[in-house]
Scaffold this active site. Sequence first.
Site, PDB file in Angstrom:
ATOM      1  N   TYR A  38      42.900  37.001  29.382  1.00  0.00           N
ATOM      2  CA  TYR A  38      42.892  35.804  30.228  1.00  0.00           C
ATOM      3  C   TYR A  38      41.657  35.811  31.143  1.00  0.00           C
ATOM      4  O   TYR A  38      40.863  34.863  31.160  1.00  0.00           O
ATOM      5  CB  TYR A  38      44.183  35.724  31.055  1.00  0.00           C
ATOM      6  CG  TYR A  38      44.096  34.716  32.167  1.00  0.00           C
ATOM      7  CD1 TYR A  38      43.984  33.357  31.893  1.00  0.00           C
ATOM      8  CD2 TYR A  38      44.084  35.123  33.508  1.00  0.00           C
ATOM      9  CE1 TYR A  38      43.868  32.435  32.924  1.00  0.00           C
ATOM     10  CE2 TYR A  38      43.976  34.209  34.535  1.00  0.00           C
ATOM     11  CZ  TYR A  38      43.870  32.868  34.237  1.00  0.00           C
ATOM     12  OH  TYR A  38      43.739  31.952  35.248  1.00  0.00           O
ATOM     13  N   THR A  69      39.246  32.160  38.289  1.00  0.00           N
ATOM     14  CA  THR A  69      40.342  32.986  38.785  1.00  0.00           C
ATOM     15  C   THR A  69      39.841  34.311  39.340  1.00  0.00           C
ATOM     16  O   THR A  69      38.818  34.834  38.874  1.00  0.00           O
ATOM     17  CB  THR A  69      41.311  33.287  37.615  1.00  0.00           C
ATOM     18  OG1 THR A  69      42.214  34.319  38.006  1.00  0.00           O
ATOM     19  CG2 THR A  69      40.588  33.767  36.374  1.00  0.00           C
TER      20      THR A  69
END
Length: 333
Positions: A148, A124
């Site tokens: 995250y 990501t």
Amino acid sequence: MALLSPGSVTVLVTGGAGYIGSHVVKALGEAGYRVATYDNLSTGHDWAVLYGDLVVGDLEDKGRLREAFHLYRPQAVMHFAAHIMVPESVKNPLKYYRNNTVNAVNLLEVSLDFEVETFIFSSTAAVYGIPREIPIGEGAPLEPINPYGQSKVLVERILADCAQAYPFRYVSLRYFNVGGADSQARIGQVSPEPTHLITRALKTALGQIDRLEIYGTDYPTPDGTCIRDYIQVDDLARAHVLALKYLLAGGQSRVFNCGYGHGYSVREVVEKAKEVTGVDFPVVEGGRREGDPPALVADTGRIRRELDWHPQWDDLGYIIKTAWEWEKRWSTR
Ligand code: UDP
């Protein structure tokens, strides 16, 4: 290295019943690869797996995972299964480190036991945190600002160590803002509590959300709202197929950004969503959401050059249109 035909290659896809995973399963199936999905269906759906078999299992359950490897004998693994909610990761970091990081180690251990040397990882743009420069190159510092992003950075570091230590090569794909759905609206994003801009805009157009809030209008951008690089999910899926071909042809471990290399502001997305849906839905301007960088735009030179990836759907209108067709279908299901 001998070139393998797609029909002789089986790919084990964790999280293949989820949003991005299911589009990749479709792309692999269309390209002629054999696919087996491994998914615990915590957020995925069995109907989303359009090609190959589905094994319902958890990555925590190494016994089950071994059974799947034993049954399918994959030559490659693609790893999507992960938690993806940034605010939740801030509240419950251990949930993220266990599922995203520890479970990736489980998967790597089993992959190596079964002599899988080819691994593709779903990463990501959150690994970059608040970037110092735009567009963001793959060499930019990894400074995630939430658990995250950190959980994904840790996996990237583990992958790099594995590639040093074992006969093992990987590609990590760092996704920017993924949107859109299958052109026939067979699969798409399903989120009971959506946080993403396009999904929230479309649910507002459908009347499922009262009004869309714009999070912050005082950013140092031309119209004061945040800029993001939105990529159509099928273009992203094709990047995975190209990464697989690259590794199967003997390519070395590599990290690639996945975006189009240009961005749209929140206001531009909202205007386009109104145009596509034909609904002048209510919009209010609110304060900033914590942890939002003003702009995230990928430098996409590397993936274009090295994987020969060329976008087919670089069009915000198309991204929103496919998401809209999906959202309408899903909401009447
Ligand atoms: N955003 C917004 N209203 C919403 C959802 C998102 O203004 O209801 C903004 C958000 O602050 C960010 C951009 O839209 O600037 C994209 O957010 P999204 O959650 O879709 O993706 P992210 O970039 O956070 O991964």
